[in-house]
Write a protein that holds these residues in place. Structure first.
Motif, PDB file in Angstrom:
ATOM      1  N   ASP A  10     104.221 -32.110 -53.887  1.00 15.84           N
ATOM      2  CA  ASP A  10     103.202 -31.695 -54.853  1.00 15.84           C
ATOM      3  C   ASP A  10     103.635 -30.446 -55.622  1.00 15.84           C
ATOM      4  O   ASP A  10     103.420 -30.349 -56.834  1.00 15.84           O
ATOM      5  CB  ASP A  10     101.866 -31.440 -54.159  1.00 15.84           C
ATOM      6  CG  ASP A  10     101.214 -32.713 -53.651  1.00 15.84           C
ATOM      7  OD1 ASP A  10     101.621 -33.819 -54.065  1.00 15.84           O
ATOM      8  OD2 ASP A  10     100.281 -32.596 -52.823  1.00 15.84           O
ATOM      9  N   ASN A  37      99.466 -23.511 -44.887  1.00 15.58           N
ATOM     10  CA  ASN A  37      98.621 -22.594 -45.655  1.00 15.58           C
ATOM     11  C   ASN A  37      99.410 -21.903 -46.765  1.00 15.58           C
ATOM     12  O   ASN A  37      98.901 -21.707 -47.865  1.00 15.58           O
ATOM     13  CB  ASN A  37      97.972 -21.545 -44.741  1.00 15.58           C
ATOM     14  CG  ASN A  37      96.891 -22.132 -43.879  1.00 15.58           C
ATOM     15  OD1 ASN A  37      96.280 -23.140 -44.225  1.00 15.58           O
ATOM     16  ND2 ASN A  37      96.644 -21.514 -42.747  1.00 15.58           N
ATOM     17  N   ILE A  40     100.008 -24.479 -49.502  1.00 15.56           N
ATOM     18  CA  ILE A  40      98.756 -24.683 -50.241  1.00 15.56           C
ATOM     19  C   ILE A  40      98.505 -23.502 -51.176  1.00 15.56           C
ATOM     20  O   ILE A  40      98.056 -23.671 -52.309  1.00 15.56           O
ATOM     21  CB  ILE A  40      97.580 -24.902 -49.267  1.00 15.56           C
ATOM     22  CG1 ILE A  40      97.740 -26.264 -48.590  1.00 15.56           C
ATOM     23  CG2 ILE A  40      96.241 -24.810 -49.997  1.00 15.56           C
ATOM     24  CD1 ILE A  40      96.803 -26.508 -47.433  1.00 15.56           C
ATOM     25  N   SER A  41      98.824 -22.314 -50.727  1.00 15.04           N
ATOM     26  CA  SER A  41      98.672 -21.129 -51.563  1.00 15.04           C
ATOM     27  C   SER A  41      99.581 -21.202 -52.791  1.00 15.04           C
ATOM     28  O   SER A  41      99.176 -20.820 -53.899  1.00 15.04           O
ATOM     29  CB  SER A  41      98.989 -19.881 -50.739  1.00 15.04           C
ATOM     30  OG  SER A  41      98.923 -18.732 -51.520  1.00 15.04           O
ATOM     31  N   ILE A  43     100.598 -23.956 -54.236  1.00 17.07           N
ATOM     32  CA  ILE A  43      99.970 -24.960 -55.099  1.00 17.07           C
ATOM     33  C   ILE A  43      98.796 -24.354 -55.851  1.00 17.07           C
ATOM     34  O   ILE A  43      98.643 -24.545 -57.062  1.00 17.07           O
ATOM     35  CB  ILE A  43      99.537 -26.195 -54.279  1.00 17.07           C
ATOM     36  CG1 ILE A  43     100.773 -26.955 -53.807  1.00 17.07           C
ATOM     37  CG2 ILE A  43      98.622 -27.108 -55.100  1.00 17.07           C
ATOM     38  CD1 ILE A  43     100.492 -28.055 -52.821  1.00 17.07           C
ATOM     39  N   ASP A  44      97.977 -23.602 -55.146  1.00 18.69           N
ATOM     40  CA  ASP A  44      96.826 -22.953 -55.770  1.00 18.69           C
ATOM     41  C   ASP A  44      97.275 -22.013 -56.890  1.00 18.69           C
ATOM     42  O   ASP A  44      96.695 -21.993 -57.976  1.00 18.69           O
ATOM     43  CB  ASP A  44      96.017 -22.203 -54.712  1.00 18.69           C
ATOM     44  CG  ASP A  44      94.752 -21.617 -55.272  1.00 18.69           C
ATOM     45  OD1 ASP A  44      93.999 -22.346 -55.956  1.00 18.69           O
ATOM     46  OD2 ASP A  44      94.500 -20.412 -55.033  1.00 18.69           O
ATOM     47  N   SER A  45      98.313 -21.256 -56.641  1.00 20.17           N
ATOM     48  CA  SER A  45      98.836 -20.330 -57.653  1.00 20.17           C
ATOM     49  C   SER A  45      99.346 -21.076 -58.874  1.00 20.17           C
ATOM     50  O   SER A  45      99.118 -20.661 -60.019  1.00 20.17           O
ATOM     51  CB  SER A  45      99.961 -19.478 -57.074  1.00 20.17           C
ATOM     52  OG  SER A  45      99.484 -18.628 -56.080  1.00 20.17           O
ATOM     53  N   LEU A  47      98.394 -24.052 -59.909  1.00 19.33           N
ATOM     54  CA  LEU A  47      97.245 -24.623 -60.614  1.00 19.33           C
ATOM     55  C   LEU A  47      96.495 -23.549 -61.404  1.00 19.33           C
ATOM     56  O   LEU A  47      96.076 -23.783 -62.543  1.00 19.33           O
ATOM     57  CB  LEU A  47      96.306 -25.315 -59.627  1.00 19.33           C
ATOM     58  CG  LEU A  47      96.824 -26.618 -59.025  1.00 19.33           C
ATOM     59  CD1 LEU A  47      95.889 -27.097 -57.921  1.00 19.33           C
ATOM     60  CD2 LEU A  47      96.990 -27.680 -60.096  1.00 19.33           C
ATOM     61  N   THR A  48      96.353 -22.381 -60.820  1.00 22.65           N
ATOM     62  CA  THR A  48      95.693 -21.274 -61.519  1.00 22.65           C
ATOM     63  C   THR A  48      96.483 -20.880 -62.750  1.00 22.65           C
ATOM     64  O   THR A  48      95.918 -20.654 -63.828  1.00 22.65           O
ATOM     65  CB  THR A  48      95.530 -20.061 -60.579  1.00 22.65           C
ATOM     66  OG1 THR A  48      94.723 -20.450 -59.461  1.00 22.65           O
ATOM     67  CG2 THR A  48      94.888 -18.888 -61.288  1.00 22.65           C
ATOM     68  N   GLN A  49      97.789 -20.819 -62.613  1.00 17.96           N
ATOM     69  CA  GLN A  49      98.636 -20.476 -63.756  1.00 17.96           C
ATOM     70  C   GLN A  49      98.491 -21.513 -64.861  1.00 17.96           C
ATOM     71  O   GLN A  49      98.386 -21.172 -66.038  1.00 17.96           O
ATOM     72  CB  GLN A  49     100.083 -20.367 -63.321  1.00 17.96           C
ATOM     73  CG  GLN A  49     101.008 -19.987 -64.456  1.00 17.96           C
ATOM     74  CD  GLN A  49     102.448 -19.874 -64.013  1.00 17.96           C
ATOM     75  OE1 GLN A  49     102.778 -20.045 -62.846  1.00 17.96           O
ATOM     76  NE2 GLN A  49     103.321 -19.588 -64.938  1.00 17.96           N
ATOM     77  N   GLU A  51      95.951 -23.446 -65.417  1.00 20.01           N
ATOM     78  CA  GLU A  51      94.617 -23.301 -65.985  1.00 20.01           C
ATOM     79  C   GLU A  51      94.571 -22.120 -66.955  1.00 20.01           C
ATOM     80  O   GLU A  51      94.015 -22.221 -68.050  1.00 20.01           O
ATOM     81  CB  GLU A  51      93.593 -23.108 -64.865  1.00 20.01           C
ATOM     82  CG  GLU A  51      92.163 -23.037 -65.352  1.00 20.01           C
ATOM     83  CD  GLU A  51      91.178 -22.909 -64.215  1.00 20.01           C
ATOM     84  OE1 GLU A  51      90.270 -22.093 -64.331  1.00 20.01           O
ATOM     85  OE2 GLU A  51      91.331 -23.633 -63.212  1.00 20.01           O
TER      86      GLU A  51
END
Length: 68
Positions: A10, A37, A40-41, A43-45, A47-49, A51
């Motif tokens: 991913d 974790n 996942i962090s 991935i979250d970063s 996705l935030t970027q 966005e």
């Protein structure tokens, strides 16, 4: 495919969604030492970027439309 392998895939897929950037291939062994974790962090970063980039593009477009 394990959950960890899927998370690594991913991350690679997210990196490859950026335009004008060469395709990225991640050697899974480089991320293998990270726990779920942390992955996942990442991935979250990403996705935030993405966005934030999208919002910035929309702001620019709105400004452009005002000057037309």
């Amino acid at each position: 495919m394990s959950r960890k392998e899927q998370l690594i895939t991913d991350i690679q897929n997210l990196l490859n969604t950026y335009e004008d950037i060469h395709k990225t291939s991640i050697n899974p062994s480089l991320l293998e030492f990270m726990d779920e974790n942390t992955l996942i962090s990442i991935i979250d970063s990403l996705l935030t970027q993405k966005e934030n980039d999208k919002e910035s593009d929309l702001e620019w477009l709105e400004k452009f439309k005002k000057y037309r």
